[in-house]
Design an enzyme around this catalytic site. Structure first.
Site, mmCIF file in Angstrom:
data_model
loop_
_atom_site.group_PDB
_atom_site.id
_atom_site.type_symbol
_atom_site.label_atom_id
_atom_site.label_comp_id
_atom_site.label_asym_id
_atom_site.label_seq_id
_atom_site.Cartn_x
_atom_site.Cartn_y
_atom_site.Cartn_z
ATOM 1 N N HIS A 240 0.798 -1.144 -0.254
ATOM 2 C CA HIS A 240 -0.025 0.161 0.018
ATOM 3 C C HIS A 240 0.753 1.386 0.004
ATOM 4 O O HIS A 240 0.843 2.287 -0.823
ATOM 5 C CB HIS A 240 -0.960 0.017 1.247
ATOM 6 C CG HIS A 240 -1.690 -1.159 1.532
ATOM 7 N ND1 HIS A 240 -2.830 -1.189 0.578
ATOM 8 C CD2 HIS A 240 -1.669 -1.937 2.515
ATOM 9 C CE1 HIS A 240 -3.440 -2.588 1.076
ATOM 10 N NE2 HIS A 240 -2.573 -2.935 2.088
HETATM 11 O O1 RIB Z 1 -5.106 -0.213 4.700
HETATM 12 C C1 RIB Z 1 -3.700 -0.289 4.553
HETATM 13 C C2 RIB Z 1 -3.146 0.876 5.433
HETATM 14 O O2 RIB Z 1 -3.295 0.673 6.659
HETATM 15 C C3 RIB Z 1 -1.525 0.794 5.087
HETATM 16 O O3 RIB Z 1 -1.038 2.220 5.304
HETATM 17 C C4 RIB Z 1 -1.113 0.041 6.300
HETATM 18 O O4 RIB Z 1 0.404 0.348 6.802
HETATM 19 C C5 RIB Z 1 -1.974 0.351 7.353
HETATM 20 O O5 RIB Z 1 -1.341 1.456 7.951
#
Ligand code: RIB
Ligand code: CA
Length: 311
Positions: A240
Site C-alpha cells: 500500500h
Molecule cells: O489499509 C492499508 C493501510 O493501513 C496501510 O497504510 C497500512 O500500513 C495500514 O496503515
C-alpha cells in the site's frame, strides 16, 4: 526538482518499504522529517520502528518526531494480526539507539509548514497528526503544496469493514477534517494498492540485492503477505504505502481522476467510508485526485532499483 517532504507514518511493513524508498532517493526527495502516528501498532512501537528505519537506511540525520497516541474521537484500533506485535515483524535488526526528537510531531509539522514553502506531506497512516496541526494552526492548509495519502477505497470496498479502509477507519473524524481543508489532495486507495501485489518473485528480487536493506524488505514482506494470502486469496500482500512515495518519483506509473471525496462519520455501519463521486453525480466540488490505475511492473522495478542503492 528536489521535493521537500514530510512523511507521517505508522510502520507497518509497507510503511517501512515506503520510508526506505524515500530515503534511497536523496536526489529527488529532501525528507525534512518523519512523524510517527498510532495505527498499525501503538505509538511507542511506530516511533521505535521509524528510528530503526533511519538507522537501516544510514540516514540518521533525518529527525523522527513522536506523534498522536490515538484518534481524535474514537478508541485506537490496531492491526497486529496483519503486521505482528512489533508492527514490522520479519525484520531482523537491533533495537535503535537513535533518539527521537524533542519536539512533538504536531509542533514539527506546524513549524515546518509555516516556515518552509512548497512542502509535500506524505501520509501513510491515520490522519490524526495532520488534523491536530490544522486545528492548532489553520493557516497551514493554504501553505501545503500537496498532501499525498494512502487511504480509502471505492471500487475495491474496504479492508477493515466491508466499506472502510484501515487508515481512514481508525480516525474518520481526522480524515473528514483533512478532506474538507482545501489542501490539494492525492489519494492512493485500495483500488490502486491491490494492484501492487508483493508476489514471491517480487520479494525474491529484494532478497537478491544481497544488502541489509534488501534482506530486511524481503524478511518483512515474507511475514506480511501471509495475512492477505489467507484472507483475500491474493498471491501476496498489497504494498500500500510505497505508492505514495512512488507517485512523487514517477507519477506516470499512475492514472486517476479529480473528483469529490467525502468521509462517512455518522453511521456505525459505514463509518470511515471514502464516498468517492467517480461519475460526478452529486455536483459536489472535486477536492481530490483519486488514483485507480497502476503500472505494477514499473512500480516494482522502481522499488527494487532504488532500494538497491541503499547499503
Ligand atoms: O489499509 C492499508 C493501510 O493501513 C496501510 O497504510 C497500512 O500500513 C495500514 O496503515
Ligand atoms: Ca501505514
Amino acid at each position: 526538482m528536489r521535493q521537500k517532504i514530510i512523511i507521517d507514518t505508522d510502520p507497518g511493513q509497507d510503511d517501512a518499504v515506503a520510508i526506505l524508498l524515500a530515503l534511497a532517493s536523496p536526489d529527488d526527495l529532501d525528507v525534512l522529517g518523519i512523524t510517527s502516528v498510532a495505527g498499525n501498532v501503538p505509538i511507542s512501537s511506530t516511533t521505535r520502528n521509524c528510528l530503526m528505519l533511519v538507522e537501516l537506511a544510514r540516514r540518521t540525520e533525518i529527525p523522527v518526531f513522536r506523534g498522536s497516541a490515538g484518534p481524535l474521537a474514537r478508541d485506537l484500533v490496531t492491526a497486529e494480526h496483519v503486521h505482528g506485535p512489533t508492527g514490522i515483524d520479519g525484520i531482523d535488526r537491533p533495537a535503535p539507539t537513535t533518539q527521537v526528537a524533542e519536539a512533538s510531531a504536531v509542533d514539527f509539522i506546524i513549524e515546518t509548514l509555516m516556515t518552509i514553502d512548497e512542502v509535500v506531506v506524505c501520509t501513510l497512516g491515520p490522519l490524526t497528526n495532520i488534523a491536530h496541526a490544522l486545528t492548532e494552526e489553520p493557516r497551514i492548509a493554504a501553505r501545503i503544496k500537496q498532501l499525498i495519502l494512502m487511504g480509502g477505497g471505492h471500487f475495491e470496498g474496504g479492508n477493515t469493514t466491508p466499506v472502510a479502509e484501515f487508515n481512514i477507519y481508525v480516525d474518520p473524524q481526522a480524515a473528514a477534517q483533512v478532506f474538507a481543508s482545501g489542501i490539494p489532495l492525492v489519494m492512493m486507495p485500495l483500488d490502486v494498492t491491490h494492484r501492487a501485489i508483493a508476489t514471491p518473485s517480487r520479494i525474491d528480487a529484494f532478497r537478491h540485492l544481497g544488502t541489509p536493506p534488501g534482506d530486511a524488505v524481503a524478511g518483512m514482506l515474507d511475514f506480511y503477505h501471509r495475512h492477505d494470502i489467507e484472507r483475500y486469496g491474493m498471491p501476496g500482500g498489497p504494498l500500500h504505502d510505497p505508492t505514495v512515495i512512488a507517485y512523487l518519483l514517477d507519477p506516470g506509473l499512475f492514472t486517476g481522476r479529480y473528483v469529490n471525496v467525502e468521509i462517512e462519520t455518522q453511521s456505525a455501519l459505514t463509518m470511515g467510508t471514502t464516498v468517492v463521486d467517480w461519475w460526478g453525480v452529486t455536483k459536489r466540488p472535486a477536492n481530490c485526485l483519486v488514483m485507480r490505475g497502476l503500472d505494477a511492473d514499473g512500480f516494482y522495478h522502481l522499488l527494487v532499483e532504488r532500494i538497491g542503492r541503499l547499503r
